[in-house]
Write a protein that holds these residues in place. Structure first.
Motif, PDB file in Angstrom:
ATOM      1  N   THR A 167       2.963  34.798  -4.532  1.00  0.00           N
ATOM      2  CA  THR A 167       4.067  33.834  -4.619  1.00  0.00           C
ATOM      3  C   THR A 167       5.308  34.282  -3.852  1.00  0.00           C
ATOM      4  O   THR A 167       6.344  33.627  -3.937  1.00  0.00           O
ATOM      5  CB  THR A 167       4.441  33.568  -6.096  1.00  0.00           C
ATOM      6  OG1 THR A 167       4.828  34.798  -6.707  1.00  0.00           O
ATOM      7  CG2 THR A 167       3.293  32.941  -6.854  1.00  0.00           C
ATOM      8  N   ARG A 168       5.201  35.396  -3.113  1.00  0.00           N
ATOM      9  CA  ARG A 168       6.344  35.889  -2.328  1.00  0.00           C
ATOM     10  C   ARG A 168       6.888  34.750  -1.463  1.00  0.00           C
ATOM     11  O   ARG A 168       6.142  34.039  -0.816  1.00  0.00           O
ATOM     12  CB  ARG A 168       5.931  37.060  -1.442  1.00  0.00           C
ATOM     13  CG  ARG A 168       7.080  37.549  -0.548  1.00  0.00           C
ATOM     14  CD  ARG A 168       6.669  38.647   0.425  1.00  0.00           C
ATOM     15  NE  ARG A 168       6.771  39.928  -0.235  1.00  0.00           N
ATOM     16  CZ  ARG A 168       5.788  40.805  -0.350  1.00  0.00           C
ATOM     17  NH1 ARG A 168       4.605  40.538   0.154  1.00  0.00           N
ATOM     18  NH2 ARG A 168       5.985  41.948  -0.956  1.00  0.00           N
ATOM     19  N   GLY A 169       8.228  34.565  -1.501  1.00  0.00           N
ATOM     20  CA  GLY A 169       8.875  33.522  -0.710  1.00  0.00           C
ATOM     21  C   GLY A 169       8.973  32.179  -1.415  1.00  0.00           C
ATOM     22  O   GLY A 169       9.697  31.298  -0.948  1.00  0.00           O
ATOM     23  N   GLN A 170       8.265  32.011  -2.532  1.00  0.00           N
ATOM     24  CA  GLN A 170       8.358  30.744  -3.251  1.00  0.00           C
ATOM     25  C   GLN A 170       9.634  30.706  -4.084  1.00  0.00           C
ATOM     26  O   GLN A 170      10.152  31.736  -4.510  1.00  0.00           O
ATOM     27  CB  GLN A 170       7.138  30.551  -4.164  1.00  0.00           C
ATOM     28  CG  GLN A 170       5.882  30.279  -3.396  1.00  0.00           C
ATOM     29  CD  GLN A 170       4.703  29.982  -4.314  1.00  0.00           C
ATOM     30  OE1 GLN A 170       4.827  29.877  -5.520  1.00  0.00           O
ATOM     31  NE2 GLN A 170       3.533  29.858  -3.712  1.00  0.00           N
ATOM     32  N   ARG A 171      10.115  29.491  -4.299  1.00  0.00           N
ATOM     33  CA  ARG A 171      11.321  29.293  -5.101  1.00  0.00           C
ATOM     34  C   ARG A 171      10.975  28.551  -6.388  1.00  0.00           C
ATOM     35  O   ARG A 171      10.030  27.762  -6.421  1.00  0.00           O
ATOM     36  CB  ARG A 171      12.381  28.518  -4.324  1.00  0.00           C
ATOM     37  CG  ARG A 171      12.950  29.338  -3.183  1.00  0.00           C
ATOM     38  CD  ARG A 171      14.093  28.654  -2.497  1.00  0.00           C
ATOM     39  NE  ARG A 171      14.708  29.575  -1.542  1.00  0.00           N
ATOM     40  CZ  ARG A 171      15.877  29.374  -0.994  1.00  0.00           C
ATOM     41  NH1 ARG A 171      16.588  28.301  -1.283  1.00  0.00           N
ATOM     42  NH2 ARG A 171      16.369  30.259  -0.150  1.00  0.00           N
TER      43      ARG A 171
END
Length: 190
Positions: A171-175
């Motif tokens: 989920t890196r980069g997800q908001r």
């Protein structure tokens, strides 16, 4: 004039004098710092200028922890909220970055966080912010309702904390957006 009417007239005159004095007073704030942690109390010499309730959302992004590559956490990105007075009427907005409080009249301030203190599970912390000096390139930004604001306190918190899980390499980069509610108390120097 009869002596019987004199006490009534004196009482009426005294009542009129008291009402006249009361009409020049400003209403007392319902806000008290007594139950707040010392670290977020506003210094003496300041008075409450405006009390607002913010309802909105806070955005977080799954990122590497600062100075800890490979370890991920939800990092605060910015707020987006409506500020309402005690009667529920919209009087401004809170947004960022940078953290900015803007009144309905267009005046706005930004600030520097001085302190935070825990406010309970699932809630963002209490906060004390010192208002930054007005930007000389945009002197109108401090005019209007925000003119003279010295400190802003965030109190009476409900929600807004970053998710406890879900931030991973996948989920890196997800908001993610989290709803919250808080009171923002605006202070001015006496």
């Amino acid at each position: 004039m009869t002596q019987a009417r004199l006490p009534s007239l004196l009482a009426l005159a005294a009542a009129a004098t008291m009402l006249s004095a009361c009409s020049t007073m400003t209403p007392a704030s319902r806000y008290s710092q007594d139950s707040l942690p010392d670290s977020i109390k506003v210094p003496a010499g300041n008075v409450v200028a405006m009390e607002t309730r913010a309802t909105g959302e806070l955005t977080y992004e799954c990122k590497d922890k600062a100075a800890m590559p490979g370890q991920l956490e939800w990092t605060f990105v910015g707020p987006k909220a409506t500020l309402a007075d005690r009667a529920g009427k919209a009087v401004g907005t809170y947004y960022g970055p940078p953290a900015t409080w803007q009144a309905a009249d267009g005046s706005k301030v930004s600030g520097t966080q001085l302190a935070v203190a825990p406010s309970g599970p699932g809630n963002i912390p209490f906060q004390l912010v010192k208002v930054n000096p007005v930007n000389p390139a945009n002197p109108a930004s401090g005019a209007g309702a925000m003119l003279g604001t010295t400190y802003i306190q965030r109190v009476a918190l409900q929600g807004g904390a970053a998710p406890a899980s879900g931030c991973s390499a996948d989920t890196r980069g997800q908001r993610t957006v989290v709803n919250y509610q808080a009171d923002y108390i605006f202070w001015k120097a006496m």
